[in-house]
Design a protein around this motif. Sequence first.
Motif, PDB file in Angstrom:
ATOM      1  N   GLU A   1       0.838  -1.207   0.000  1.00 21.62           N
ATOM      2  CA  GLU A   1       0.000   0.000   0.000  1.00 21.62           C
ATOM      3  C   GLU A   1       0.873   1.256   0.000  1.00 21.62           C
ATOM      4  N   ASP A   2       1.926   1.254   0.817  1.00 26.41           N
ATOM      5  CA  ASP A   2       2.851   2.390   0.827  1.00 26.41           C
ATOM      6  C   ASP A   2       3.543   2.531  -0.525  1.00 26.41           C
ATOM      7  N   GLY A   3       3.941   1.403  -1.098  1.00 28.49           N
ATOM      8  CA  GLY A   3       4.625   1.430  -2.381  1.00 28.49           C
ATOM      9  C   GLY A   3       3.745   1.924  -3.513  1.00 28.49           C
ATOM     10  N   ALA A   4       2.445   1.676  -3.406  1.00 23.04           N
ATOM     11  CA  ALA A   4       1.515   2.046  -4.480  1.00 23.04           C
ATOM     12  C   ALA A   4       1.014   3.479  -4.365  1.00 23.04           C
ATOM     13  N   ASP A   5       1.114   4.075  -3.190  1.00 22.71           N
ATOM     14  CA  ASP A   5       0.464   5.362  -2.934  1.00 22.71           C
ATOM     15  C   ASP A   5       0.894   6.456  -3.909  1.00 22.71           C
ATOM     16  N   THR A   6       2.192   6.626  -4.109  1.00 20.23           N
ATOM     17  CA  THR A   6       2.666   7.708  -4.968  1.00 20.23           C
ATOM     18  C   THR A   6       2.287   7.470  -6.417  1.00 20.23           C
ATOM     19  N   ALA A   7       2.311   6.220  -6.851  1.00 20.47           N
ATOM     20  CA  ALA A   7       1.903   5.906  -8.226  1.00 20.47           C
ATOM     21  C   ALA A   7       0.442   6.272  -8.449  1.00 20.47           C
ATOM     22  N   ALA A   8      -0.421   5.929  -7.488  1.00 20.25           N
ATOM     23  CA  ALA A   8      -1.841   6.271  -7.596  1.00 20.25           C
ATOM     24  C   ALA A   8      -2.039   7.785  -7.573  1.00 20.25           C
ATOM     25  N   TRP A   9      -1.244   8.478  -6.773  1.00 18.81           N
ATOM     26  CA  TRP A   9      -1.306   9.945  -6.721  1.00 18.81           C
ATOM     27  C   TRP A   9      -0.916  10.551  -8.062  1.00 18.81           C
ATOM     28  N   LEU A  10       0.182  10.072  -8.648  1.00 16.36           N
ATOM     29  CA  LEU A  10       0.616  10.579  -9.947  1.00 16.36           C
ATOM     30  C   LEU A  10      -0.407  10.262 -11.040  1.00 16.36           C
ATOM     31  N   ALA A  11      -1.082   9.142 -10.901  1.00 15.72           N
ATOM     32  CA  ALA A  11      -2.078   8.741 -11.903  1.00 15.72           C
ATOM     33  C   ALA A  11      -3.311   9.629 -11.882  1.00 15.72           C
ATOM     34  N   THR A  12      -3.494  10.394 -10.815  1.00 11.22           N
ATOM     35  CA  THR A  12      -4.687  11.228 -10.668  1.00 11.22           C
ATOM     36  C   THR A  12      -4.329  12.700 -10.471  1.00 11.22           C
ATOM     37  N   LEU A  13      -3.174  13.109 -10.960  1.00 12.80           N
ATOM     38  CA  LEU A  13      -2.762  14.506 -10.834  1.00 12.80           C
ATOM     39  C   LEU A  13      -3.762  15.434 -11.513  1.00 12.80           C
ATOM     40  N   PRO A  14      -3.949  16.628 -10.957  1.00 16.03           N
ATOM     41  CA  PRO A  14      -4.815  17.602 -11.620  1.00 16.03           C
ATOM     42  C   PRO A  14      -4.137  18.163 -12.861  1.00 16.03           C
ATOM     43  N   ASP A  15      -4.907  18.817 -13.696  1.00 19.02           N
ATOM     44  CA  ASP A  15      -4.350  19.485 -14.864  1.00 19.02           C
ATOM     45  C   ASP A  15      -3.268  20.468 -14.423  1.00 19.02           C
ATOM     46  N   ARG A  16      -2.224  20.558 -15.257  1.00 18.32           N
ATOM     47  CA  ARG A  16      -1.063  21.417 -14.994  1.00 18.32           C
ATOM     48  C   ARG A  16      -0.241  20.934 -13.806  1.00 18.32           C
ATOM     49  N   GLY A  17      -0.394  19.673 -13.458  1.00 23.63           N
ATOM     50  CA  GLY A  17       0.437  19.082 -12.427  1.00 23.63           C
ATOM     51  C   GLY A  17       1.842  18.839 -12.954  1.00 23.63           C
ATOM     52  N   PRO A  18       2.726  18.325 -12.115  1.00 23.76           N
ATOM     53  CA  PRO A  18       4.108  18.111 -12.534  1.00 23.76           C
ATOM     54  C   PRO A  18       4.214  17.057 -13.631  1.00 23.76           C
ATOM     55  N   THR A  19       5.205  17.215 -14.479  1.00 24.32           N
ATOM     56  CA  THR A  19       5.483  16.227 -15.511  1.00 24.32           C
ATOM     57  C   THR A  19       6.990  16.136 -15.710  1.00 24.32           C
ATOM     58  N   GLY A  20       7.455  14.952 -16.094  1.00 27.22           N
ATOM     59  CA  GLY A  20       8.879  14.753 -16.303  1.00 27.22           C
ATOM     60  C   GLY A  20       9.669  14.656 -15.017  1.00 27.22           C
ATOM     61  N   GLY A  21       9.031  14.172 -13.938  1.00 25.61           N
ATOM     62  CA  GLY A  21       9.705  14.074 -12.651  1.00 25.61           C
ATOM     63  C   GLY A  21       9.818  12.652 -12.139  1.00 25.61           C
ATOM     64  N   PHE A  22      10.621  12.490 -11.113  1.00 25.01           N
ATOM     65  CA  PHE A  22      10.869  11.209 -10.445  1.00 25.01           C
ATOM     66  C   PHE A  22      10.446  11.424  -8.988  1.00 25.01           C
ATOM     67  N   PHE A  23       9.531  10.575  -8.472  1.00 22.19           N
ATOM     68  CA  PHE A  23       8.914  10.840  -7.180  1.00 22.19           C
ATOM     69  C   PHE A  23       9.012   9.643  -6.230  1.00 22.19           C
TER      70      PHE A  23
END
Length: 252
Positions: free
Chosen positions: A222-244
Amino acid sequence: MSTTNQSKKVALVTGGNRGIGFAISKQLALQGISVIIGSRDIRQGEAAARSIAPPPAGGTTTTTTTTVSAFELDVTDQDSVDKLASTIHSRSGKLDILVNNAGVLLDETDNLPSKIDLQIVKATLETNLIGAWRLCQSFVPMMKKNKYGRIVNVSSGAGALTTIQQSLYAPAYSLSKSSLNVLTIMFANELRREDTNILVNAVDPGWVRTDMGGPSAPRSVEDGADTAAWLATLPDRGPTGGFFFDRKRIEW
């Protein structure tokens, strides 16, 4: 982004039948997103889909708009990818979220680049790098048409250049993940030049208790998946081209 809006989204998670991919699929489904699990073994994929969203008992109807389905997918096989792309297009006409999670670790005990079997290197790159590249090429046109897309490449701290400089660990795997990071930057650079509203990012899930990570890993799936799920649902104009990692940008 509200749950109401997210209920209209369609996500594909490769290798979503177990481990981090399964946890990502579950977290997206809980947000009302329709999730497609891509699995080399369709029986495992279908079992994973049923465990996330069981069919209603006794044939009763359900009020939820969330669906979780599974399709056979081998990211190393272009025909397999093309077949799934055609199915998704005919079913929904779009793919909003692509999570390139499918990956292999074939050389954990072979830590010397001067001695590793190059066939292992080729097999690792074919899945971890070319597979993700193949999926991006297949679905970016669909995302462009709909002017929306979120691409998440599941990378690893083993692919960070600072890590590679300090240790010898699984050279094929480490190379594949550092290359996946470069691929992330390339696609982000291409897509930010146009008004595509497609965001492309990479995630380090950390050392997670999975079949790959082993039982002694300190982090839950669950901890490992959290950031991926967050990036998958970023709002418009969110970050791109980053490593998180843990929702914070980290160095490549």
